[in-house]
Enzyme design. Structure first.
Site, PDB file in Angstrom:
ATOM      1  N   LYS A  95      16.079 132.596  -7.219  1.00 48.28           N
ATOM      2  CA  LYS A  95      15.189 131.849  -7.370  1.00 48.28           C
ATOM      3  C   LYS A  95      13.569 132.558  -8.417  1.00 48.28           C
ATOM      4  CE  LYS A  95      14.968 132.001  -2.210  1.00 48.28           C
ATOM      5  NZ  LYS A  95      13.768 132.673  -0.702  1.00 48.28           N
TER       6      LYS A  95
ATOM      7  N   ASP B 268      32.386 123.677   1.130  1.00 47.03           N
ATOM      8  CA  ASP B 268      32.353 123.657   0.369  1.00 47.03           C
ATOM      9  C   ASP B 268      33.360 122.555  -0.523  1.00 47.03           C
ATOM     10  OD1 ASP B 268      30.247 125.187   1.296  1.00 47.03           O
ATOM     11  OD2 ASP B 268      31.135 127.121   0.520  1.00 47.03           O
TER      12      ASP B 268
ATOM     13  N   CYS C 213      61.288 155.701  23.955  1.00 48.90           N
ATOM     14  CA  CYS C 213      59.884 155.753  23.662  1.00 48.90           C
ATOM     15  C   CYS C 213      59.285 154.316  24.073  1.00 48.90           C
ATOM     16  CB  CYS C 213      60.270 155.439  22.089  1.00 48.90           C
ATOM     17  SG  CYS C 213      58.416 154.568  20.636  1.00 48.90           S
TER      18      CYS C 213
ATOM     19  N   CYS D 272      62.368 153.825  14.383  1.00 47.83           N
ATOM     20  CA  CYS D 272      62.079 155.104  15.595  1.00 47.83           C
ATOM     21  C   CYS D 272      63.321 154.997  16.241  1.00 47.83           C
ATOM     22  CB  CYS D 272      61.314 155.269  16.301  1.00 47.83           C
ATOM     23  SG  CYS D 272      61.250 156.129  17.466  1.00 47.83           S
TER      24      CYS D 272
ATOM     25  N   ASP E 232      24.631 135.338   6.090  1.00 46.60           N
ATOM     26  CA  ASP E 232      25.173 134.861   7.139  1.00 46.60           C
ATOM     27  C   ASP E 232      24.822 134.216   8.334  1.00 46.60           C
ATOM     28  OD1 ASP E 232      26.701 132.360   8.158  1.00 46.60           O
ATOM     29  OD2 ASP E 232      28.575 134.220   7.130  1.00 46.60           O
TER      30      ASP E 232
ATOM     31  N   ASP F 175      34.280 127.871   5.916  1.00 48.92           N
ATOM     32  CA  ASP F 175      33.395 127.505   4.618  1.00 48.92           C
ATOM     33  C   ASP F 175      33.889 126.908   3.430  1.00 48.92           C
ATOM     34  OD1 ASP F 175      31.107 128.329   6.636  1.00 48.92           O
ATOM     35  OD2 ASP F 175      31.231 130.134   5.030  1.00 48.92           O
ATOM     36  N   ALA F 176      34.944 127.060   3.506  1.00 49.46           N
ATOM     37  CA  ALA F 176      35.705 127.401   1.802  1.00 49.46           C
ATOM     38  C   ALA F 176      36.083 125.280   2.193  1.00 49.46           C
ATOM     39  CB  ALA F 176      37.289 128.174   1.819  1.00 49.46           C
TER      40      ALA F 176
ATOM     41  N   LYS G 240      22.536 136.678   0.534  1.00 50.24           N
ATOM     42  CA  LYS G 240      21.959 135.420   0.872  1.00 50.24           C
ATOM     43  C   LYS G 240      22.839 135.024   2.739  1.00 50.24           C
ATOM     44  CE  LYS G 240      23.466 130.100   1.050  1.00 50.24           C
ATOM     45  NZ  LYS G 240      24.326 130.359   2.544  1.00 50.24           N
TER      46      LYS G 240
ATOM     47  N   CYS H  36      57.228 158.519  20.052  1.00 53.04           N
ATOM     48  CA  CYS H  36      57.803 159.432  21.138  1.00 53.04           C
ATOM     49  C   CYS H  36      58.679 160.789  20.106  1.00 53.04           C
ATOM     50  CB  CYS H  36      59.512 159.104  21.646  1.00 53.04           C
ATOM     51  SG  CYS H  36      59.726 158.460  19.845  1.00 53.04           S
TER      52      CYS H  36
ATOM     53  N   CYS I  99      58.563 159.471  14.728  1.00 48.43           N
ATOM     54  CA  CYS I  99      57.662 158.362  15.451  1.00 48.43           C
ATOM     55  C   CYS I  99      56.011 159.364  15.936  1.00 48.43           C
ATOM     56  CB  CYS I  99      58.753 158.096  16.502  1.00 48.43           C
ATOM     57  SG  CYS I  99      57.491 156.752  17.629  1.00 48.43           S
TER      58      CYS I  99
ATOM     59  N   SER J 108      18.169 122.448   2.165  1.00 50.33           N
ATOM     60  CA  SER J 108      19.313 123.555   1.157  1.00 50.33           C
ATOM     61  C   SER J 108      19.252 124.121  -0.306  1.00 50.33           C
ATOM     62  CB  SER J 108      20.560 122.996   1.827  1.00 50.33           C
ATOM     63  OG  SER J 108      20.561 121.731   1.304  1.00 50.33           O
TER      64      SER J 108
ATOM     65  N   GLU K 103      18.168 138.246  -4.409  1.00 53.01           N
ATOM     66  CA  GLU K 103      18.279 138.522  -2.809  1.00 53.01           C
ATOM     67  C   GLU K 103      19.733 138.053  -2.683  1.00 53.01           C
ATOM     68  OE1 GLU K 103      15.778 137.537   0.134  1.00 53.01           O
ATOM     69  OE2 GLU K 103      15.219 135.530  -1.742  1.00 53.01           O
TER      70      GLU K 103
ATOM     71  N   ARG L 155      15.999 125.310  11.924  1.00 51.87           N
ATOM     72  CA  ARG L 155      16.157 124.109  10.536  1.00 51.87           C
ATOM     73  C   ARG L 155      17.058 122.646  11.196  1.00 51.87           C
ATOM     74  NH1 ARG L 155      17.409 124.624   5.325  1.00 51.87           N
ATOM     75  NH2 ARG L 155      18.725 126.155   5.462  1.00 51.87           N
TER      76      ARG L 155
ATOM     77  N   TYR M  14      12.039 135.686   4.074  1.00 50.24           N
ATOM     78  CA  TYR M  14      12.739 135.529   3.064  1.00 50.24           C
ATOM     79  C   TYR M  14      11.692 134.336   2.678  1.00 50.24           C
ATOM     80  CZ  TYR M  14      16.299 131.739   4.533  1.00 50.24           C
ATOM     81  OH  TYR M  14      16.743 131.455   5.411  1.00 50.24           O
TER      82      TYR M  14
ATOM     83  N   LYS N 146      27.344 131.757  -4.483  1.00 47.53           N
ATOM     84  CA  LYS N 146      28.820 132.391  -3.130  1.00 47.53           C
ATOM     85  C   LYS N 146      29.731 133.476  -3.346  1.00 47.53           C
ATOM     86  CE  LYS N 146      27.950 130.370   0.321  1.00 47.53           C
ATOM     87  NZ  LYS N 146      27.916 128.686   0.320  1.00 47.53           N
TER      88      LYS N 146
END
Length: 701
Positions: A300, A47, A453, A447, A130, A43-44, A128, A432, A429, A92, A126, A149, A236, A324
């Protein structure tokens, strides 16, 4: 992410080229996200591409493309599903990434409406969600269609699938004659984890995050598959209406709730920028405990008549803003600190976290490095995180960038439980119960159990069959764990006797069968011949990585010579010990680790049993055709003027020579530059040929 020149430095031609590249990249990303439910970028990154495109278009408005990403919503609907034209477009939202963007948004709204600064203006805030946007059309109280959509104008008809979701009513009482309810289809963290577990058990594809799982579940051609998936829905918004729901956003959402839709209980009304930001922070603080993914807060304008006056831009409403969260960071609670024991006995602390999605991946674990990192200090005792330690029950900031293992970046002391106590690193450990030691100068605890072990034994076996070692196809981590638990494989030699001892058992075992077992045994047989360097690496000796194993193998050439040298040097003294230390790239730490490994009787016996099953190939030093120094031992001393010492060593090794760190009777040449001292003297005493740098360059051509 690729570094690009500042937008203000772009020429028109550069702008044209980059806008074309951005349009193509964003189109690919949209199709992957909206059609294939398999995002290719985070997403980064998405964007950032959108922001870059908008900035270039703002500087060069005349170069805006007809297919500009700023004019598009989502992606075209898939050809797999029937199409549904939305009665009203699904827009969007404009994104905000900094707190300063919020007052700017409020000011824009006031300016557009010509409202003075002291005039009342309320907003809703509110979470968002995902998930996957869904539009539900009701006529006379009956659900007649459900559509995704897609591109905002035309969506995919998923009506049969939507009818299987418990949160979506099939009939409504008291609703307007025509009502389009819009919201988000999502999956909870618990349901997502359970679904992935079932998928893995069945050998099917698992999902990276709940959003992908929800989208993939809703967009099924067989509604029974959707019905078997635990999907949820939050309402929503709305589209076409035959009669208004209410006068405000707040009241309209309450009306939807009264009609039987699930709405988000965290929605609140705010009357100032300060309240909006406070609500954002409060929702972000609850993010990890909600049980479902959110990636920001949506603001909104509350009054619907003002929303109507504000209207829409080409793709976004003027009356809404999505604030965001950071895509690479999230806050969550540290539930426990577990200790994992590796093949070398290293104890690695791992944070067990309340699941949270970071960078598009659900994060449940994070590395804690070592005891010092947990205590809030570095290896030299200097404070990190301003000295804040990490405790079970703490709220922590988790950081993840790209494919890097998640890390705990910081601790929120204001949310630390009153009864928390500092974490105490174990002194035995956890597997053991052998003593744990931390050697001087080391950051890691180890250990001391070694072969007794079980954790070390299993991890050593996993390493033994890994790609850089024996690379046995079909014998992966899960198979090793299962065979170890059964007692079929407890040491490397057991791998090569597995068919003789348990061939019939494996062929009759669930999920194996004749073909799979036969393939495994064939893969094991193919690895009975192994080069010396890969064998040394496969043994999992501490500090003996692939490069070190190759260096040592090239020096000794054969297993016989290598094993004899390790035995002769067991007391860390004598000619063999000196020779081992003289190998360029070895040093005392690696030399000691190799010798000590073979000095341990249990290790020697296990290796002897293994070697009896193998044909170990000799490893010759690399040599160029006709090289005059192939197989020769060279020592460099003094200052080299035509090349660096590192370059000289690399060149000599490429031509097949062995580069040593000290002079002995086995040395063939000493290359002496200005400032040469004791090594040149030793060479003269031993009668070793001494070359100037010019002589050396002439020799190697």
């Amino acid at each position: 992410m690729t570094t690009r020149p500042p937008v203000e430095d772009l020429s028109p031609q550069q702008a044209i080229e980059e806008l074309a590249a951005l349009a193509a990249a964003l189109d690919r990303a949209n199709r992957a996200y909206h059609q294939a439910d398999a995002p290719e970028i985070s997403d980064a990154e998405y964007d950032e591409l959108k922001r870059r495109n908008a900035a270039i278009e703002a500087r060069f408005p005349g170069l805006k493309r007809p297919d500009s990403p700023s004019e598009q919503v989502g992606a075209a609907p898939s050809e797999t599903f029937a199409k549904v034209r939305h009665a009203r477009p699904l827009y969007s939202l404009e994104n905000a990434f900094a707190e300063t963007d919020v007052p700017e948004f409020v000011d824009r709204v006031r300016r557009f409406l010509n409202l003075p600064a002291d005039a009342p203006l309320a907003f809703t805030a509110e979470p968002k969600i995902d998930g996957l946007s869904l539009s539900l059309r009701y006529e006379a109280g009956r659900l007649v269609s459900a559509a995704t959509r897609a591109d905002g104008e035309v969506g995919e008809n998923v009506t049969p699938n939507a009818r299987t979701i418990p949160d979506i009513p099939a009939r409504l009482s008291g609703a307007p004659e025509i009502l389009e309810v819009r919201g988000e289809c999502y999956m909870s963290h618990a349901d997502f984890a359970a679904l992935n577990a079932r998928q893995a058990e069945a050998g099917a594809r698992t999902f990276a995050n709940p959003r992908n799982a929800a989208a993939g579940s809703l967009r099924q051609l067989d509604p029974s598959i959707t019905a078997a998936r635990p999907l949820r829905f939050f309402a929503y918004a709305w589209g076409e209406l035959s009669a208004p729901l209410a006068d405000t956003q707040t009241a309209a959402i309450a009306r939807l709730a009264a009609l039987g839709f699930a709405t988000n209980p965290l929605m609140a009304t705010c009357t100032s920028t300060e309240e909006m930001l406070a609500r954002y922070r409060a929702i972000e603080a609850q993010r990890a405990t909600l049980g479902y993914d959110i990636d920001g807060v949506v603001y909104k304008v509350d009054r619907l008549d003002l929303q109507a006056r504000l209207g829409f831009r080409s793709t976004t409403p003027r009356w809404a803003l999505a604030h965001k969260f950071s895509a690479e960071r999230a806050s969550t609670r540290l539930e426990a600190i577990d200790i994992q024991v590796g093949r070398t006995g290293a104890l690695s602390p791992v944070a067990r976290l309340l699941p949270v999605t970071v960078g598009g991946v659900v994060v449940q674990n994070a590395t804690l490095h070592n005891a010092d990192y947990i205590a809030g200090r570095d290896s030299k005792g200097n404070p990190i995180r301003e000295g804040r330690d990490i405790r079970v029950g703490d709220w922590v900031t988790v950081f993840r960038a790209g494919d890097v293992i998640p890390k705990i970046e910081d601790v929120d002391l204001s949310r630390r439980p009153a009864d928390s106590v500092p974490y105490r690193f174990p002194d035995t450990c956890p597997v053991c119960e052998s003593d744990v030691v931390r050697e001087p100068g080391e950051a890691v605890h180890y250990c001391t159990g070694n072969l007794i072990c079980a954790a070390q034994a299993v991890e050593k076996l996993k390493h033994f069959v890994s790609r850089g070692a024996f690379d046995i196809e079909g014998l992966g981590a899960k198979a090793i764990e299962a065979f170890f638990t059964e007692g079929w494989i407890r040491e490397p030699a057991d791998i090569f006797t597995l068919e003789a001892r348990h061939g019939a058992d494996l062929r009759g075992r669930d999920r194996w069968g004749e073909k799979s077992a036969g393939n495994l045994f064939a893969a094991i047989e193919a690895r009975r011949r192994i080069p010396l360097d890969r064998l040394i690496y496969a043994l999992g000796i501490r500090h003996a990585g692939e490069t070190a194993a190759r260096i040592v193998a090239r020096h000794y050439g054969s297993w016989g010579r290598f094993a004899a040298a390790m035995q002769a040097a067991r007391d860390h003294e004598g000619a063999e010990w000196a020779e081992l230390n003289d190998i360029s790239g070895v040093g005392e730490t690696l030399a000691g680790s190799l010798v000590d490994y073979f000095h341990e009787p249990a290790n020697r016996d296990a290796v002897a049993r293994l070697v009896a099953e193998l044909a170990i190939g000799d490893v010759a030093a690399p040599a160029a055709s006709g090289s005059p120094i192939a197989g020769k031992t060279v020592v460099f001393t003094g200052t080299l003027e035509r090349m660096t010492r590192a370059e000289a060593k690399a060149r000599a090794e490429a031509l097949g020579a062995k580069v040593a760190g000290s002079v002995s009777a086995r040395t063939d040449y000493v290359v002496a530059g200005p400032g040469a001292g004791s090594k040149e003297k030793a060479a003269r005493e031993l009668g070793v040929a001494i070359l100037s740098e010019e002589d050396w360059l002439a020799l190697i051509g």
